[in-house]
Design a protein around this motif. Sequence first.
Motif, PDB file in Angstrom:
ATOM      1  N   UNK A  39       0.784  -1.208   0.157  1.00 59.63           N
ATOM      2  CA  UNK A  39       0.059   0.127  -0.048  1.00 59.63           C
ATOM      3  C   UNK A  39       1.001   1.302   0.014  1.00 59.63           C
ATOM      4  N   UNK A  40       2.088   1.076   0.786  1.00 52.62           N
ATOM      5  CA  UNK A  40       2.990   2.321   0.803  1.00 52.62           C
ATOM      6  C   UNK A  40       3.673   2.580  -0.557  1.00 52.62           C
ATOM      7  N   UNK A  41       3.955   1.511  -1.391  1.00 52.13           N
ATOM      8  CA  UNK A  41       4.433   1.809  -2.691  1.00 52.13           C
ATOM      9  C   UNK A  41       3.475   2.213  -3.845  1.00 52.13           C
ATOM     10  N   UNK A  42       2.165   1.630  -3.504  1.00 52.73           N
ATOM     11  CA  UNK A  42       1.136   2.117  -4.274  1.00 52.73           C
ATOM     12  C   UNK A  42       0.778   3.601  -4.120  1.00 52.73           C
ATOM     13  N   UNK A  43       0.923   4.131  -2.779  1.00 49.92           N
ATOM     14  CA  UNK A  43       0.633   5.474  -2.653  1.00 49.92           C
ATOM     15  C   UNK A  43       1.586   6.658  -3.046  1.00 49.92           C
ATOM     16  N   UNK A  44       2.906   5.847  -3.225  1.00 47.47           N
ATOM     17  CA  UNK A  44       4.108   6.819  -3.554  1.00 47.47           C
ATOM     18  C   UNK A  44       3.624   6.869  -5.159  1.00 47.47           C
ATOM     19  N   UNK A  45       3.209   5.765  -5.890  1.00 41.27           N
ATOM     20  CA  UNK A  45       2.951   5.875  -7.181  1.00 41.27           C
ATOM     21  C   UNK A  45       1.867   6.723  -7.451  1.00 41.27           C
TER      22      UNK A  45
END
Length: 274
Positions: A39-45
């Motif tokens: 979720x953190x990686x998706x949020x950064x994208x």
Amino acid sequence: MKRLPMPSESTGFALVEILVALGIGLVVVGAVLASYLSNGQTGRFQSAVAQMDEDAQIGLRILTRELLMAGYAMPTSMNADTRVFNQSYDARAVFGCDKGFSAAPSVNPSTCAGSGGTPSIEIAYEVDLYNSVVSNGKGTDCAGVALPASQNGITFNRYSVGSSSPGRSELRCSSGSSTIPLVDNVERLQFWYGQSDGGASPQLIRYTQASDADFSRVMSVRVCLLMRSSEAPAKAEDAAWQSYLDCDGVRRTAADGRLRRVYFSTIALRSKTP
């Protein structure tokens, strides 16, 4: 005294039960951690894409506003025979160079450089107290500088991509002796010029780059902004995120982990509308 009987089975936990409980706990914790990281990686994208969208819209609004003004000038009189207004400025509305301009910013129309630069555009029109920011009771150019009386209110605003410091890439405007950054993280700016057939009722027949354009017949301009994210959220395994199409439709892959996306807009020149 009569003794109570001892229980036949122990009431504690066996080692196997403890190990099973620990294993289940580790699986649960691992699943939660993986979900958090994903979720953190998706949020950064998503944050990077939203930032590119916002910056691109600002850049396109600036260029659209300028191109809608291209060639504008106050009428000074009217031809009694043709009933066409004579204007204080009747020269070229736009002028482009595929490799940038040949000299530093000037108050005169530009010429093209032979090499080394990037696609640039010059937009000329008359500024007044209603279509520009007012400074000391005078209209201003794209850098916010009041035009001198000798220039008769005609500004030549030049837009290109450049860098004011290492690692930066920004949309910039030059006019007179001033150059200012407008939008950060613009990696490339490209233009195609819509040519008319030159007839009495001109019709758009093709789009061409600056080197092949007849700027006296340009009716519209197609703009492409190649934006990049300010951060580098993509890792080596995120190949799909690092792949993008450039302004020419060529598939490329970013090597720095930043996301990239192209944005297009086509603007008709009001001064050239039949």
